[in-house]
Design a protein around this motif. Structure first.
Motif, PDB file in Angstrom:
ATOM      1  N   THR A   3       0.835  -1.191   0.000  1.00 50.02           N
ATOM      2  CA  THR A   3       0.000   0.000   0.000  1.00 50.02           C
ATOM      3  C   THR A   3       0.872   1.244   0.000  1.00 50.02           C
ATOM      4  OG1 THR A   3      -1.724  -1.179   1.199  1.00 50.02           O
ATOM      5  CG2 THR A   3      -1.844   1.211   1.215  1.00 50.02           C
ATOM      6  N   TYR A   4       0.606   2.134  -0.937  1.00 48.30           N
ATOM      7  CA  TYR A   4       1.367   3.375  -1.108  1.00 48.30           C
ATOM      8  C   TYR A   4       0.459   4.564  -0.838  1.00 48.30           C
ATOM      9  CZ  TYR A   4       4.864   0.412  -3.252  1.00 48.30           C
ATOM     10  OH  TYR A   4       5.801  -0.559  -3.463  1.00 48.30           O
ATOM     11  N   LYS A   5       1.064   5.690  -0.485  1.00 48.18           N
ATOM     12  CA  LYS A   5       0.328   6.908  -0.142  1.00 48.18           C
ATOM     13  C   LYS A   5       0.700   8.021  -1.106  1.00 48.18           C
ATOM     14  CE  LYS A   5      -1.886   9.345   3.138  1.00 48.18           C
ATOM     15  NZ  LYS A   5      -3.175   9.088   3.651  1.00 48.18           N
ATOM     16  N   LEU A   6      -0.310   8.667  -1.686  1.00 51.71           N
ATOM     17  CA  LEU A   6      -0.120   9.762  -2.627  1.00 51.71           C
ATOM     18  C   LEU A   6      -0.855  10.987  -2.104  1.00 51.71           C
ATOM     19  CD1 LEU A   6       0.927  10.628  -5.466  1.00 51.71           C
ATOM     20  CD2 LEU A   6      -1.289   9.873  -6.362  1.00 51.71           C
ATOM     21  N   THR A   7      -0.143  12.115  -1.998  1.00 47.40           N
ATOM     22  CA  THR A   7      -0.758  13.363  -1.561  1.00 47.40           C
ATOM     23  C   THR A   7      -0.332  14.491  -2.497  1.00 47.40           C
ATOM     24  OG1 THR A   7       1.051  13.689   0.001  1.00 47.40           O
ATOM     25  CG2 THR A   7      -0.966  12.767   0.889  1.00 47.40           C
ATOM     26  N   ALA A   8      -1.228  15.472  -2.646  1.00 44.59           N
ATOM     27  CA  ALA A   8      -0.943  16.668  -3.445  1.00 44.59           C
ATOM     28  C   ALA A   8      -1.499  17.878  -2.703  1.00 44.59           C
ATOM     29  CB  ALA A   8      -1.568  16.555  -4.828  1.00 44.59           C
ATOM     30  N   PHE A   9      -0.804  19.009  -2.835  1.00 42.45           N
ATOM     31  CA  PHE A   9      -1.149  20.207  -2.075  1.00 42.45           C
ATOM     32  C   PHE A   9      -1.127  21.446  -2.958  1.00 42.45           C
ATOM     33  CE2 PHE A   9       1.110  17.260   0.631  1.00 42.45           C
ATOM     34  CZ  PHE A   9       0.342  17.209   1.781  1.00 42.45           C
ATOM     35  N   GLU A  10      -1.908  22.450  -2.561  1.00 44.32           N
ATOM     36  CA  GLU A  10      -1.809  23.793  -3.127  1.00 44.32           C
ATOM     37  C   GLU A  10      -0.585  24.459  -2.503  1.00 44.32           C
ATOM     38  OE1 GLU A  10      -3.125  25.382  -5.443  1.00 44.32           O
ATOM     39  OE2 GLU A  10      -5.144  24.628  -5.781  1.00 44.32           O
ATOM     40  N   ALA A  11      -0.145  25.557  -3.077  1.00 39.62           N
ATOM     41  CA  ALA A  11       1.010  26.293  -2.555  1.00 39.62           C
ATOM     42  C   ALA A  11       0.762  26.792  -1.129  1.00 39.62           C
ATOM     43  CB  ALA A  11       1.337  27.463  -3.467  1.00 39.62           C
ATOM     44  N   ASN A  12      -0.499  27.047  -0.777  1.00 41.67           N
ATOM     45  CA  ASN A  12      -0.818  27.537   0.568  1.00 41.67           C
ATOM     46  C   ASN A  12      -0.970  26.412   1.589  1.00 41.67           C
ATOM     47  OD1 ASN A  12      -3.299  26.403   0.003  1.00 41.67           O
ATOM     48  ND2 ASN A  12      -4.443  28.318   0.054  1.00 41.67           N
ATOM     49  N   GLY A  13      -0.783  25.168   1.162  1.00 41.38           N
ATOM     50  CA  GLY A  13      -0.838  24.030   2.073  1.00 41.38           C
ATOM     51  C   GLY A  13      -2.148  23.268   2.069  1.00 41.38           C
ATOM     52  N   ASP A  14      -3.169  23.767   1.363  1.00 44.02           N
ATOM     53  CA  ASP A  14      -4.440  23.056   1.290  1.00 44.02           C
ATOM     54  C   ASP A  14      -4.246  21.730   0.568  1.00 44.02           C
ATOM     55  OD1 ASP A  14      -5.758  25.139   2.550  1.00 44.02           O
ATOM     56  OD2 ASP A  14      -6.593  25.974   0.693  1.00 44.02           O
ATOM     57  N   LYS A  15      -4.777  20.659   1.159  1.00 46.49           N
ATOM     58  CA  LYS A  15      -4.626  19.324   0.581  1.00 46.49           C
ATOM     59  C   LYS A  15      -5.610  19.143  -0.577  1.00 46.49           C
ATOM     60  CE  LYS A  15      -3.669  16.179   3.564  1.00 46.49           C
ATOM     61  NZ  LYS A  15      -3.725  15.120   4.568  1.00 46.49           N
ATOM     62  N   LEU A  16      -5.096  18.752  -1.725  1.00 48.64           N
ATOM     63  CA  LEU A  16      -5.913  18.525  -2.913  1.00 48.64           C
ATOM     64  C   LEU A  16      -6.210  17.047  -3.127  1.00 48.64           C
ATOM     65  CD1 LEU A  16      -3.990  20.878  -5.352  1.00 48.64           C
ATOM     66  CD2 LEU A  16      -6.172  21.342  -4.229  1.00 48.64           C
ATOM     67  N   LEU A  17      -5.296  16.202  -2.658  1.00 49.13           N
ATOM     68  CA  LEU A  17      -5.423  14.765  -2.866  1.00 49.13           C
ATOM     69  C   LEU A  17      -4.760  14.049  -1.700  1.00 49.13           C
ATOM     70  CD1 LEU A  17      -6.123  12.456  -4.981  1.00 49.13           C
ATOM     71  CD2 LEU A  17      -3.748  12.622  -5.674  1.00 49.13           C
ATOM     72  N   ASP A  18      -5.441  13.043  -1.187  1.00 52.69           N
ATOM     73  CA  ASP A  18      -4.896  12.207  -0.115  1.00 52.69           C
ATOM     74  C   ASP A  18      -5.433  10.803  -0.372  1.00 52.69           C
ATOM     75  OD1 ASP A  18      -3.786  11.178   2.153  1.00 52.69           O
ATOM     76  OD2 ASP A  18      -5.036  12.296   3.556  1.00 52.69           O
TER      77      ASP A  18
END
Length: 61
Positions: A3-18
């Motif tokens: 199991t792998y974990k993928l996260t993406a964020f906006e420049a201000n730190g808001d999480k877009l993908l978890d």
């Protein structure tokens, strides 16, 4: 399967993908992570993909 974990964020730190996903190995997970980011148009956003052991497979800031 691991199991792998993928996260993406906006420049201000808001999480877009978890998201978690399963893959056979680190190479397959890297490809799958890139595909998921591409599908969601997040390749140019800050992102990371980590393995179950904590290894950083993808990173973009």
């Amino acid at each position: 399967m691991k199991t792998y974990k993928l996260t993406a964020f906006e420049a201000n730190g808001d999480k877009l993908l978890d998201e978690t996903f399963e893959a056979e190995n680190d190479d397959a997970a890297k490809k799958q992570g890139e595909q998921l980011l591409s599908e969601k148009d997040l390749l140019e956003k800050t992102h990371r993909c980590t393995s179950p052991s904590g290894k950083l497979l993808l990173f973009h800031s």
